[in-house]
Design an enzyme around this catalytic site. Sequence first.
Site, PDB file in Angstrom:
ATOM      1  N   SER A  59     -17.449   7.516  20.629  1.00  0.00           N
ATOM      2  CA  SER A  59     -18.820   7.699  20.824  1.00  0.00           C
ATOM      3  C   SER A  59     -19.410   8.958  19.986  1.00  0.00           C
ATOM      4  O   SER A  59     -18.566   9.983  19.835  1.00  0.00           O
ATOM      5  CB  SER A  59     -19.489   7.823  22.199  1.00  0.00           C
ATOM      6  OG  SER A  59     -19.172   6.666  23.188  1.00  0.00           O
TER       7      SER A  59
ATOM      8  N   SER B  66     -17.488   2.252  20.257  1.00  0.00           N
ATOM      9  CA  SER B  66     -18.121   3.555  20.134  1.00  0.00           C
ATOM     10  C   SER B  66     -19.716   3.509  20.649  1.00  0.00           C
ATOM     11  O   SER B  66     -20.219   2.286  20.389  1.00  0.00           O
ATOM     12  CB  SER B  66     -18.178   4.093  18.627  1.00  0.00           C
ATOM     13  OG  SER B  66     -18.247   5.418  18.465  1.00  0.00           O
TER      14      SER B  66
ATOM     15  N   ASP C  10     -22.981   4.936  19.920  1.00  0.00           N
ATOM     16  CA  ASP C  10     -23.617   5.731  18.944  1.00  0.00           C
ATOM     17  C   ASP C  10     -24.847   5.934  19.175  1.00  0.00           C
ATOM     18  O   ASP C  10     -25.695   4.814  18.974  1.00  0.00           O
ATOM     19  CB  ASP C  10     -22.908   5.399  17.499  1.00  0.00           C
ATOM     20  CG  ASP C  10     -21.657   5.603  17.402  1.00  0.00           C
ATOM     21  OD1 ASP C  10     -20.995   6.641  17.908  1.00  0.00           O
ATOM     22  OD2 ASP C  10     -21.093   4.486  16.601  1.00  0.00           O
TER      23      ASP C  10
END
Lengths: 354, 354, 354, 354
Positions: D229, D267, D269
């Site tokens: 992340s 992830s 993001d």
Amino acid sequence: NRLRDHGVEIGVLQPGQFNALTDVPGVQVGHTTIIQGDDIRTGVTSILPHSGNIFQEKVPAAIYVGNGFGKLAGYTQVKELGNLETPIVLTNTLSVPTAMNAVIGYTLHQPENENVRSVNAVIGETNDGYLSDIRGRHVTEEHVLKAIKNAKSGPVTEGNVGAGTGTICFGFKGGIGTSSRVLPKKSGGYTVGVLVQTNFGGVLQVAGVEVGKKLGHYSNSFKYSPDGSCMMVVLTDAPLDSRNLERLAKRAMLGLSRTGGIASNGSGDYVIAVSTAKACRIPYQSDDPIQLHPTLRNGAMTPLFLATIEATEEAILNSLFAGETMIGRDGHKIEALPKGKVLEMLKEAGKTTP
Amino acid sequence: NRLRDHGVEIGVLQPGQFNALTDVPGVQVGHTTIIQGDDIRTGVTSILPHSGNIFQEKVPAAIYVGNGFGKLAGYTQVKELGNLETPIVLTNTLSVPTAMNAVIGYTLHQPENENVRSVNAVIGETNDGYLSDIRGRHVTEEHVLKAIKNAKSGPVTEGNVGAGTGTICFGFKGGIGTSSRVLPKKSGGYTVGVLVQTNFGGVLQVAGVEVGKKLGHYSNSFKYSPDGSCMMVVLTDAPLDSRNLERLAKRAMLGLSRTGGIASNGSGDYVIAVSTAKACRIPYQSDDPIQLHPTLRNGAMTPLFLATIEATEEAILNSLFAGETMIGRDGHKIEALPKGKVLEMLKEAGKTTP
Amino acid sequence: NRLRDHGVEIGVLQPGQFNALTDVPGVQVGHTTIIQGDDIRTGVTSILPHSGNIFQEKVPAAIYVGNGFGKLAGYTQVKELGNLETPIVLTNTLSVPTAMNAVIGYTLHQPENENVRSVNAVIGETNDGYLSDIRGRHVTEEHVLKAIKNAKSGPVTEGNVGAGTGTICFGFKGGIGTSSRVLPKKSGGYTVGVLVQTNFGGVLQVAGVEVGKKLGHYSNSFKYSPDGSCMMVVLTDAPLDSRNLERLAKRAMLGLSRTGGIASNGSGDYVIAVSTAKACRIPYQSDDPIQLHPTLRNGAMTPLFLATIEATEEAILNSLFAGETMIGRDGHKIEALPKGKVLEMLKEAGKTTP
Amino acid sequence: NRLRDHGVEIGVLQPGQFNALTDVPGVQVGHTTIIQGDDIRTGVTSILPHSGNIFQEKVPAAIYVGNGFGKLAGYTQVKELGNLETPIVLTNTLSVPTAMNAVIGYTLHQPENENVRSVNAVIGETNDGYLSDIRGRHVTEEHVLKAIKNAKSGPVTEGNVGAGTGTICFGFKGGIGTSSRVLPKKSGGYTVGVLVQTNFGGVLQVAGVEVGKKLGHYSNSFKYSPDGSCMMVVLTDAPLDSRNLERLAKRAMLGLSRTGGIASNGSGDYVIAVSTAKACRIPYQSDDPIQLHPTLRNGAMTPLFLATIEATEEAILNSLFAGETMIGRDGHKIEALPKGKVLEMLKEAGKTTP
């Protein structure tokens, strides 16, 4: 007595056995109602799409934001990954974090989840701060866990219960409501169930009868406080992927509209849609990078859209018919819908069967 | 005679002078109706948010996609930049490119636009292929330019006209419809106007009366062909930025729902919303990198939402009341709404004022 | 000579046989280059995801809007339905409607499509108005049909060709570029192919070397005209649904970034992603309302993301290495990238293999 | 020593005084670092866009979801209303609810907020579960409040601090990083500041040098666990509305890409963008339904896009240069970036000034 018991039929499709979210096979609903002293009128409602370990056996899901003035938790991951990995929990606005903590803890401590380090809790909310001391944040993690533990199939209690304990709808006492529709065989025979937590405004219509206008019971200025909201949960056993679930979720807003809802600026209106079809479950881990799920073609969606609209409209009306007059915080009082008068209006408009 | 002339009032707010999109100051609407031989029943409708050079004086805008099975042109640029730079044109599905070409040509050749090399034409459409030989693509650029040139303020012709010439709504003859609402002074006194091109299905409700169900006039299977659609254009003189215009646009779908619309799989349902407020115009070129526009606060939006819902519902019903029986391609015939029967039902339900 | 022929490797994955979009099995690419007189420098590029009737055998698809200052046609239907039903065509900004008309005509007249009355043409564009008389709209439907007819597998011509004939990239001559990546067997062995039409700006980086900065070749003010844009088409034989295709499409913007692209205000940056996997085809009509498609699990997407980023970066660089100095409208001249100097810089930075 | 101290310049624009988020006037940053025993390596970072009561003086804001496998709280309300009403807090994945509770409590108890009953806490997170006992949920509300109270202007501590205490980036120790850019006067002279919490993977590039590839330090399979992340916070004193803030936020992902980030499946993001311009503040309550905010025209955005890309790239690299080797849960050890080797590579590639 529910609306339909008075001979009022919403739409053209038929409801399931309980006319409830739980008509969708395997679905369970649980409530914790919190009424304490003079000022606390709140609670928790849980919805389990299946009775297994939801984190290990995720379900296809989508969330549609009708109007995003709300604090629903879990939106972006559901959007990105297309699935749900926890029970759905509804509560009051300021207790969302507590409910998240409870759902995270519940998930971490389930068998098989010993190594899980990431949990996307999906929590919906509406603001019951007029009747309840919402700033006191009286919901505890235990209340939430109890609602999950309580969850069961069969008839669902409506009205001043669970997350609907202190909510207000069209200026009357709202709360939890539910309804369902079963498609004809030729349309797949699927069941669509809807459960709502009603806390919003507009100009009430019941089965198309302008109740709000006739009663003069609506805000002339429509300067609502930001306390409104409606949570709508739509479950179906139809095999759907997240894209078509999002389309399904959008239709719940059309059902809300038919009750006179207007999605006012201050309303947090969210729809969570889930397919409970066993063949569509998504295992947390799998050796096979490829999954093979049956899904309905776009062209088969229309009957499900209609079912969602009808069940949402009826679920909202059911919440109003089940809501009972309540006195809460600082002596605030919200009256129940005057059912007698409303039924009279419905009768005059030819909406009740003799 | 329009619906309201029969004493049927939709909602709680009042319409403007013409009960039309053109009640919004400065707005003009034009039609080109194309009825040729036995098989061509189509046309073009143009909407001008102001009478100046729209490319040089852009207007804040947003487009909401209710159901995206459609070919509307211009969506992504409006979304990105928050403005509209051409007239809005409505036509049939397969004539969108021709309409784009016409609007691009129109814009390139306007005075001051000699150096323009990029034009985002916004074209909406519905599919009139049942009544018209849509595959023949009979709309020409001249037809489109004529609709733009024809545009005028004042009353708007409804029904089998312009882009609504060959459309079908709830199985009856649809077409163009329009309506408006004026907010009370205390809510800002703004006008909201709506124009619709109706070509969709569901289970018709008129002022809450279940006309479709009573007449048995709806598809049991809801397996619609992908020909449905509804274009909704919402203009207002309220000063709004594109974010709040998108929120406004979303509410038009709630109005559609109240007529029994279900946004079926095959329906392309789009809402184009524009603020015509002079203080919000966006000049194409400016020496100043900063603009200073008045805009309504979020908290002031609710009355505009209500106005949009009511005007959309009434505009759709107006299209049905104005539609006339039409015979078209291959002898296909679509009946007008049986207004006598419907008014009788409305009377029985207490919806008409004596 | 392409970039890779000079020993410059982009990323860590290996390209396919042609290092082109056409490494994805069954994919075909066609160009029509239009160079006429002094002022016309434009063209058309077509991409066919398979050689059958795409309308009858639709393919899963998604479009991601990196920056929506552009006129790409077909976005909302692809978003709603998750599929593509025509060849993809690229051309110049003002010729989008002509290309749509051509693609609609092409589709209507294919065998089996006799009763089709609704076609969603997907057309991308960039603005070649600096080198070409774009206002003259010189692309004809015949040009477009020729590009479709020309489409073939095998090596793809790059540079000043087709839709890239008159485009400009980082102030140098851009055009068409392409590249591909093949995943290792353990990651599924899938191929990802990318084709780009480059017409955008920023501060050029080649394999991480700051070419634009070193050459002093970038705008100090970054007040670009609205003429920029980059079309990116990503095809893969991996079995993907539209949700994961949209995620894939998003990654192409990360590849664009690595060349120094900044998605300036005036740039229309769009990515069209398609799965060509045979098992994922969506028949136009089917007796079975249920489809059973294999799709990759979310957890298997990461290698495809990396492949998309790398192939997009290399495709853009390939367009620059293939672009040749061009003189066009009003004597405007755009130089080719000074390859000698650039290769010298790459060598100094240790980027070329000896 | 930060990257820039070694003579490595990222991009073409100049940083502000501290090369930090706090170069934006009025912005404050605070950390609580939690290192306890062998197994707890986590923390909290707070960002205050201004030092007043943020709920009473909201700021225009937007959140862009680069990849939504994350638990960021507050997204939908920011999207709907276009503003931020609390400090931004970053922490670990499973402590989001605790941070929300702290921020809600903080807001409820601020002077003037006595009657507030609805608070949209914006909390970002990354998963530090490899180095820290994340399942233990060791962050307390006091930790969060301390980070808010600690917040100050001036230089920002980077690396193993606050919410970056236990994070991992490209397989090396990541953490908090920050950077800024100041636009030239002719572009408005605005400052853009970025702060990141880095916990993601890919193939590391430093100033375009392929460090990951050269070191052989990246996953061959790219089957990352869902622990990655990156949180990116972008603040600017440029007067922007939420639409252009969302466009700005999107560009931070382009900056991430230039470090070799690939936004892998696992992830989360997210980019949070805020305008701190005083003239753009949105009072919670106002008698005037109309607001008059200066905002930048679309055409003036490009330099801000470039600034965001450059500052994000450098902030991520700064987090790696500041990260120090850490041993945590179950003896897990993550090495710091081998700065000596990396600087050697940079020197060879001509990236360091002598």
